[in-house]
Scaffold this active site. Structure first.
Site, short mmCIF file in Angstrom:
data_model
loop_
_atom_site.label_atom_id
_atom_site.label_comp_id
_atom_site.label_asym_id
_atom_site.label_seq_id
_atom_site.Cartn_x
_atom_site.Cartn_y
_atom_site.Cartn_z
N GLU A 70 0.92 -1.26 -0.07
CA GLU A 70 -0.25 -0.21 -0.03
C GLU A 70 0.86 1.16 0.09
O GLU A 70 1.94 1.19 0.66
CB GLU A 70 -1.11 -0.13 1.27
CG GLU A 70 -2.03 -1.17 1.08
CD GLU A 70 -3.02 -1.19 2.26
OE1 GLU A 70 -4.22 -1.55 1.87
OE2 GLU A 70 -2.66 -0.93 3.49
N CYS A 117 3.75 8.36 1.03
CA CYS A 117 4.22 7.39 1.87
C CYS A 117 4.50 6.11 1.23
O CYS A 117 3.34 5.45 0.77
CB CYS A 117 3.17 7.42 3.13
SG CYS A 117 3.42 6.44 4.24
N CYS A 129 6.04 -6.63 7.84
CA CYS A 129 7.13 -6.19 8.62
C CYS A 129 7.28 -7.26 9.69
O CYS A 129 6.47 -7.71 10.01
CB CYS A 129 6.83 -5.03 9.31
SG CYS A 129 8.30 -4.09 10.30
N CYS A 188 5.86 -4.35 16.21
CA CYS A 188 5.32 -3.41 17.23
C CYS A 188 3.78 -3.67 17.61
O CYS A 188 3.05 -3.93 16.88
CB CYS A 188 5.48 -2.01 16.61
SG CYS A 188 7.32 -1.77 16.16
N CYS A 212 0.99 -1.52 15.79
CA CYS A 212 0.95 -1.36 14.47
C CYS A 212 0.32 -2.51 13.48
O CYS A 212 0.72 -3.72 14.06
CB CYS A 212 2.53 -1.22 13.90
SG CYS A 212 2.61 -1.14 12.26
N GLY A 257 6.63 -1.81 6.17
CA GLY A 257 8.04 -2.19 6.56
C GLY A 257 9.09 -1.47 7.30
O GLY A 257 8.70 -0.41 7.34
N GLU A 258 10.09 -2.11 7.56
CA GLU A 258 11.25 -1.28 8.26
C GLU A 258 12.23 -1.02 7.37
O GLU A 258 13.12 -2.07 6.74
CB GLU A 258 11.70 -2.20 9.40
CG GLU A 258 12.97 -1.90 9.91
CD GLU A 258 13.13 -0.42 10.43
OE1 GLU A 258 12.12 0.07 11.22
OE2 GLU A 258 13.80 0.43 9.94
N SER A 284 12.05 6.66 7.95
CA SER A 284 11.54 6.31 9.23
C SER A 284 11.92 4.83 9.84
O SER A 284 11.74 3.90 9.09
CB SER A 284 10.09 6.41 9.54
OG SER A 284 9.72 6.29 10.77
N LEU A 300 10.03 6.70 18.09
CA LEU A 300 10.27 6.55 19.73
C LEU A 300 9.41 5.85 20.40
O LEU A 300 9.37 4.98 21.15
CB LEU A 300 10.87 7.97 20.09
CG LEU A 300 11.64 7.74 21.39
CD1 LEU A 300 12.99 7.02 21.43
CD2 LEU A 300 11.93 9.34 21.75
N HIS A 301 8.12 6.67 20.55
CA HIS A 301 7.04 6.09 21.08
C HIS A 301 7.12 5.97 22.58
O HIS A 301 6.00 5.79 23.54
CB HIS A 301 6.34 5.07 20.84
CG HIS A 301 6.40 4.87 19.30
ND1 HIS A 301 5.64 6.23 18.51
CD2 HIS A 301 6.76 4.38 17.95
CE1 HIS A 301 5.95 6.01 17.42
NE2 HIS A 301 6.47 4.71 16.91
N ASN A 336 -3.77 5.56 15.45
CA ASN A 336 -4.77 5.16 14.64
C ASN A 336 -5.40 3.89 14.76
O ASN A 336 -4.48 2.94 14.71
CB ASN A 336 -4.29 5.19 12.91
CG ASN A 336 -3.98 6.76 12.91
OD1 ASN A 336 -4.90 7.79 12.78
ND2 ASN A 336 -2.88 7.11 12.13
N CYS A 346 -1.07 6.28 9.46
CA CYS A 346 -0.06 5.56 9.86
C CYS A 346 -0.33 4.25 10.62
O CYS A 346 -1.25 4.35 11.41
CB CYS A 346 0.46 6.49 10.95
SG CYS A 346 1.39 7.86 10.23
N1 SAH Z 1 8.86 0.68 10.13
C1 SAH Z 1 9.20 1.93 10.30
C2 SAH Z 1 8.57 2.83 9.31
C3 SAH Z 1 6.99 2.52 9.18
S1 SAH Z 1 5.89 2.80 10.29
C4 SAH Z 1 9.13 2.50 11.59
O1 SAH Z 1 8.64 1.96 12.35
O2 SAH Z 1 9.36 3.79 11.97
C5 SAH Z 1 5.48 4.52 9.92
C6 SAH Z 1 5.15 5.11 11.50
O3 SAH Z 1 3.94 4.84 11.87
C7 SAH Z 1 5.99 4.90 12.53
O4 SAH Z 1 6.43 5.86 13.51
C8 SAH Z 1 5.07 3.79 13.33
O5 SAH Z 1 5.50 3.64 14.85
C9 SAH Z 1 3.66 4.73 13.21
N2 SAH Z 1 2.55 3.92 13.33
C10 SAH Z 1 2.54 2.68 13.37
N3 SAH Z 1 1.39 2.09 13.85
C11 SAH Z 1 0.66 3.24 14.21
C12 SAH Z 1 -0.69 3.59 14.54
N4 SAH Z 1 -1.45 2.53 14.68
N5 SAH Z 1 -1.18 4.78 14.89
C13 SAH Z 1 -0.15 5.75 14.79
N6 SAH Z 1 0.95 5.50 14.08
C14 SAH Z 1 1.30 4.40 13.81
FE1 SF4 Z 2 6.96 -1.52 13.93
FE2 SF4 Z 2 7.44 0.02 12.00
FE3 SF4 Z 2 7.22 -2.40 11.64
FE4 SF4 Z 2 4.98 -1.27 12.10
S1 SF4 Z 2 6.18 -0.97 10.13
S2 SF4 Z 2 5.81 -3.16 13.26
S3 SF4 Z 2 5.97 0.40 13.54
S4 SF4 Z 2 8.81 -1.45 12.72
#
Ligand code: SAH
Ligand code: SF4
Length: 404
Positions: free
Chosen positions: A123, A136, A143, A147, A150, A209-210, A241, A264-265, A340, A383
């Site tokens: 996507e 984006c 991934c 997390c 996510c 993805g990362e 990111s 960071l979170h 979200n 996101c």
């Molecule tokens: N994997 C990378 C890039 C993709 S995620 C990373 O983790 O940085 C892009 C951003 O969306 C990251 O900051 C992630 O923590 C945030 N994100 C993931 N799930 C989310 C959610 N449900 N609501 C808001 N932000 C979210």
């Molecule tokens: Fe974590 Fe980013 Fe992978 Fe989602 S896409 S699981 S936020 S590393």
């Protein structure tokens, strides 16, 4: 919200893929190799690569015959062996706020994918604002990092996208948005336009993805996206990111020169270990040290720290103060992201008042515009809401194959 069904995945008939490899999205080295493979003399390769590059990435042409300064014989030869096919947009959704989400299906990259008649699906989201348009992009299908907040992390199927597949996302977007010479933008007034204004001015690697687990392909994609003879995006406007793959962060600055964003979170390892399990490997202190050392970071090129607001989990004023303390000395921007929700998510978004309080503390410490407005929530384009249907499609394809 409107949906445009171009070629909906109703079965295997929709999965027809060209057998000629596409050149669109290749690096200069990839193009040179392709030209060599069809017997182009060495002395011509550089010039031919430049020609192809300009036509493909500056003009966005889809047909070798449009390449007017390439001889007819060469054009025919190219067309005999290659195509300029883009990946297929299998679904387009347009949010009421102008955000667009495309489900893009890549052609199979290997025999296994070809035998299943299914390439990867990712996507890609376009977010128009008055002064910019942000795309984006995804760097992987799914991934591996899980997390807990996510949606993408819950997708089982994972593979790296190729450089070509990453670049194709911008090509597809610009085509859809009428952002190549000679194309007309869709007529809804929400896409930034005007003299010198590009529909896509910024790229963020914040889709699926990362990116730092797919380092080489992301680095090469940044190189193509920012090449001044072609797609021409400024590296300052390309942000990668990461959830914190510490050993690759310095390399990103040195080899790609892209802007850095850190997910960071949390401000304590104990909590971050839970939210971003990669923290167990690379804890906050090491992560922030990598940020302090990031090549090219300065007050003009700040590192973005993303902080998702989770109700009752990480949103107290004490945590806001700790965040500010932790980032002292790092040229930083802070992006507070309202969580979200997605189906089955174990968290809720913090209340607006709580977010405001948190944001005031951050703001008073000197960080500007901290809350990211959720965009495209009605189409699950925000996101962390991304999750392609590849798994379901695979199941459907298997079913179809069995029925055959
Ligand atoms: N994997 C990378 C890039 C993709 S995620 C990373 O983790 O940085 C892009 C951003 O969306 C990251 O900051 C992630 O923590 C945030 N994100 C993931 N799930 C989310 C959610 N449900 N609501 C808001 N932000 C979210
Ligand atoms: Fe974590 Fe980013 Fe992978 Fe989602 S896409 S699981 S936020 S590393």
């Amino acid at each position: 919200m409107t949906r445009t069904a171009e070629a909906m995945p109703q079965g295997l008939a929709a999965l027809d893929v060209t057998t000629k490899p596409s050149l669109a999205g290749l690096t200069r080295a990839g193009l040179a190799e392709a030209l060599r493979a069809i017997g182009t003399p060495d002395r011509e390769i550089r010039m031919r690569v430049s020609q192809l590059w300009h036509w493909m990435y500056f003009h966005g042409v889809r047909d070798f015959d449009a390449m007017l300064n390439v001889s007819k014989v060469m054009r025919a030869k190219l067309a005999e062996h290659f195509s300029l096919t883009r990946p297929e947009v299998v679904e387009e959704q347009v949010s009421s706020d102008g955000t667009r989400k495309w489900l893009i299906r890549m052609p199979p990259v290997d025999k296994l994918e070809a035998s299943r008649s299914l390439g990867a699906e990712v996507e890609c989201v376009y977010i128009p604002e008055s002064d910019r348009g942000t795309l984006c992009v995804s760097s992987q299908v799914g991934c591996t990092l899980n997390c807990t907040f996510c949606h993408t992390g819950t997708q089982k199927l994972v593979r790296n996208l190729t450089t070509q597949e990453i670049v194709s996302q911008l090509i597809v977007a610009r085509e859809r948005l009428g952002d190549f010479p000679g194309l007309t933008p869709p007529d809804n007034g929400l896409i930034p336009s005007g003299e010198g204004v590009r529909a896509v001015s910024n790229i963020v690697f914040m889709g699926m993805g990362e990116p730092l687990y797919n380092f080489e392909n992301v680095r090469d994609a940044v190189e193509i996206l920012s090449d001044g003879d072609g797609l021409s995006l400024s590296k300052r406007r390309i942000t990668v990111s990461t959830s914190g793959v510490v050993p690759e962060i310095g390399r990103l600055g040195e080899e790609a020169g892209a802007a850095l964003a850190i997910s960071l979170h949390a401000v304590r390892d104990e909590l971050r270990d839970k939210l971003v399990p990669l923290n167990k490997k690379y804890p906050i202190k090491e992560l922030l040290q990598a940020c302090r050392d990031y090549p090219g970071a300065s007050n003009a090129r700040r590192i973005t720290f993303e902080y998702v607001m989770l109700k009752g989990i990480n949103d107290t004023p004490a945590e806001a103060r700790e965040l500010v303390r932790l980032l002292k000395g790092i040229p930083a921007k802070i992006n507070l992201i309202p969580f979200n929700p997605w189906p089955g998510a174990p968290y809720e978004c913090s209340d607006w008042e709580t977010i405001e309080k948190f944001s005031d503390i951050v703001f008073n410490a000197g960080y500007a515009s901290p809350v990211r407005t959720p965009r495209g929530r009605d189409i699950l384009a925000a996101c962390g809401q991304l999750k392609s249907e590849t798994e379901k499609l695979r199941a459907r394809a298997r079913l179809a194959a069995e029925t055959d």
